[in-house]
Every structure is written in structure tokens, then in C-alpha cells.
Write a protein that holds these residues in place. Structure first.
Motif, mmCIF file in Angstrom:
data_model
loop_
_atom_site.group_PDB
_atom_site.id
_atom_site.type_symbol
_atom_site.label_atom_id
_atom_site.label_comp_id
_atom_site.label_asym_id
_atom_site.label_seq_id
_atom_site.Cartn_x
_atom_site.Cartn_y
_atom_site.Cartn_z
ATOM 1 N N ARG A 52 0.674 -1.179 0.024
ATOM 2 C CA ARG A 52 0.174 -0.017 0.077
ATOM 3 C C ARG A 52 0.849 1.320 0.150
ATOM 4 N N ASN A 106 -0.706 7.747 1.035
ATOM 5 C CA ASN A 106 -1.706 8.432 0.545
ATOM 6 C C ASN A 106 -1.343 9.839 0.093
ATOM 7 N N GLU A 109 -7.258 -0.994 -10.627
ATOM 8 C CA GLU A 109 -6.341 -0.755 -9.416
ATOM 9 C C GLU A 109 -7.203 -0.248 -8.297
ATOM 10 N N GLN A 135 -6.162 0.950 -5.387
ATOM 11 C CA GLN A 135 -5.467 2.088 -4.582
ATOM 12 C C GLN A 135 -5.604 3.403 -5.382
ATOM 13 N N THR A 186 -3.978 6.208 -4.756
ATOM 14 C CA THR A 186 -2.858 6.884 -4.922
ATOM 15 C C THR A 186 -2.311 6.196 -6.139
#
Length: 216
Positions: A2, A5, A69, A71, A73
């Protein structure tokens, strides 16, 4: 992995709906409408920062590509690259791969890429691996009868698990590479960010290409 952010990512995504879809269910069965031409549709599940899918789109103008995706970010970083490249055959989905059959209609996809997916090494987490049988069942629903599934990883344990999982599901292997970067395939191989990082450390890269048995 991860990413930290980035507050700019979500606003950038919201400002560019021409490239990023956040409600993919609305385009189920109609993805070709988002591209300049109707061409075979290839998707990458878990595109990360988008290096692989952008280069594939650049090298293969005769195909359409979608990078999926979860995520925000990572999607934002990939979007920045696409805004610079402006590739007419590339789109992104910011969404969860667990819902892939709600995003794509049966047979709508010509090929699926799984690159350096989370290995989920603990046995109790096996169901989260993208090559677990429930994920394979979803891929089988959306992929065309002659569609190809390609999987790359640096994780030997995950690769061995995936070979067994696909075999037990009845898939047919086109080819298996135990050291991709020292094979004939290396010349045309498009790397991901993780792939370059791991290969520079001397780790072998594993790859498989397989198809689902014909339903006929």
C-alpha cells in the motif's frame, strides 16, 4: 504494497473521467465505447503505478487496455503518466478486483494480466490470492473462449501455488518460465516497477501463460 496516501490523487481522478472510471458497473458489456476503436480488450488486475499497462498500450496500438487498481494513489500516479502519453487505447478503473464479474460481461475480455500480486503467504489467507479458484472462476466468466491469462511473480511459493491452482482448475498451460529474464521471452518482456526492482536484486522472475478449457 500500500502506497502512502497522496491528497492530490482523488481530485485528479475526479477531474479526468475520460480516462478513469470509478463506477465500472455502468460500462459492463460496453467498454469498447470508451475507446477510439473497437479492438481486443486486455485488462491488468492490480496495475500498481501503471508502468506495465502503459507500455503495453504504447507497443500494441491494435489492442485496447484497461488497468484495474483499488488504490487511489496508485491510480493517480498511473493517470499522471497517461495524461502525458494520451494513449487512445488505454483506460483505468479505480475499483476492487473482487467485483470483476460486475464490471465485465461474459466473453468481453480477450486477455488478463496478473503481475506481482500480493502473495498472501499465510495458508489461512489463500482465498485472497488472485490465482485462487474463486478468482479463476470469475476470470473464466469474463474472458473469451480463446483468451489468455498471464501471471508473473518473483515469489516462488506463490508461483508454485498458482501452477497447482490453475492445473486443478483444469486450465491448459501454453508455457511456463522459471527464469523469465534469462529466456528468449526476455527480449519482448514488458516489466512492471516491482519486476525491475526484484530482478536487479538477482531474483528470478516466474511467469506462466494459460487458457481455460473450451466450454464446447
Amino acid at each position: 504494497m500500500r502506497l502512502k496516501n497522496k491528497p492530490w490523487a482523488l481530485p485528479l481522478i475526479q477531474e479526468n473521467p475520460q480516462y478513469v472510471v470509478t463506477e465500472p458497473q455502468k460500462f459492463r458489456g460496453q467498454w469498447q465505447e470508451r475507446f477510439a476503436a473497437r479492438q481486443p480488450l486486455m485488462i491488468e488486475v492490480g496495475m500498481g503505478k501503471g508502468r506495465f499497462i502503459l507500455e503495453m498500450a504504447r507497443q500494441n496500438p491494435d489492442k485496447n487496455f484497461i488497468g484495474l487498481e483499488v488504490q487511489t494513489t496508485a491510480t493517480g500516479i498511473a493517470l499522471k503518466k497517461q495524461l502525458a502519453a494520451n494513449l487512445p487505447n488505454l483506460q483505468f478503473i479505480c475499483g476492487d478486483g473482487n467485483e470483476i464479474t460486475e464490471m465485465f460481461a461474459p466473453g468481453e475480455v480477450a486477455g488478463i494480466y496478473l503481475n506481482f500480486s500480493d502473495p498472501w503467504p499465510k495458508k489461512r489467507h489463500a482465498k485472497r490470492r488472485l490465482t485462487y479458484r474463486t478468482f479463476l472462476a470469475q476470470y473464466q466468466q469474463i474472458i473469451a473462449s480463446d483468451g489468455l491469462l498471464e501471471f508473473k511473480t518473483d515469489n516462488q511459493g506463490l508461483f508454485e501455488y498458482s501452477l497447482a491452482s490453475l492445473n486443478n482448475y483444469g486450465m491448459v498451460f501454453d508455457q511456463v518460465w522459471l527464469d523469465l529474464h534469462h529466456s528468449k521471452e526476455a527480449a519482448d518482456n514488458v516489466m512492471t516497477e516491482y519486476e525491475e526492482k526484484f530482478s536487479q536484486k538477482g531474483q528470478p522472475i516466474y511467469k506462466l501463460a494459460a487458457r481455460f478449457e473450451s466450454k464446447n
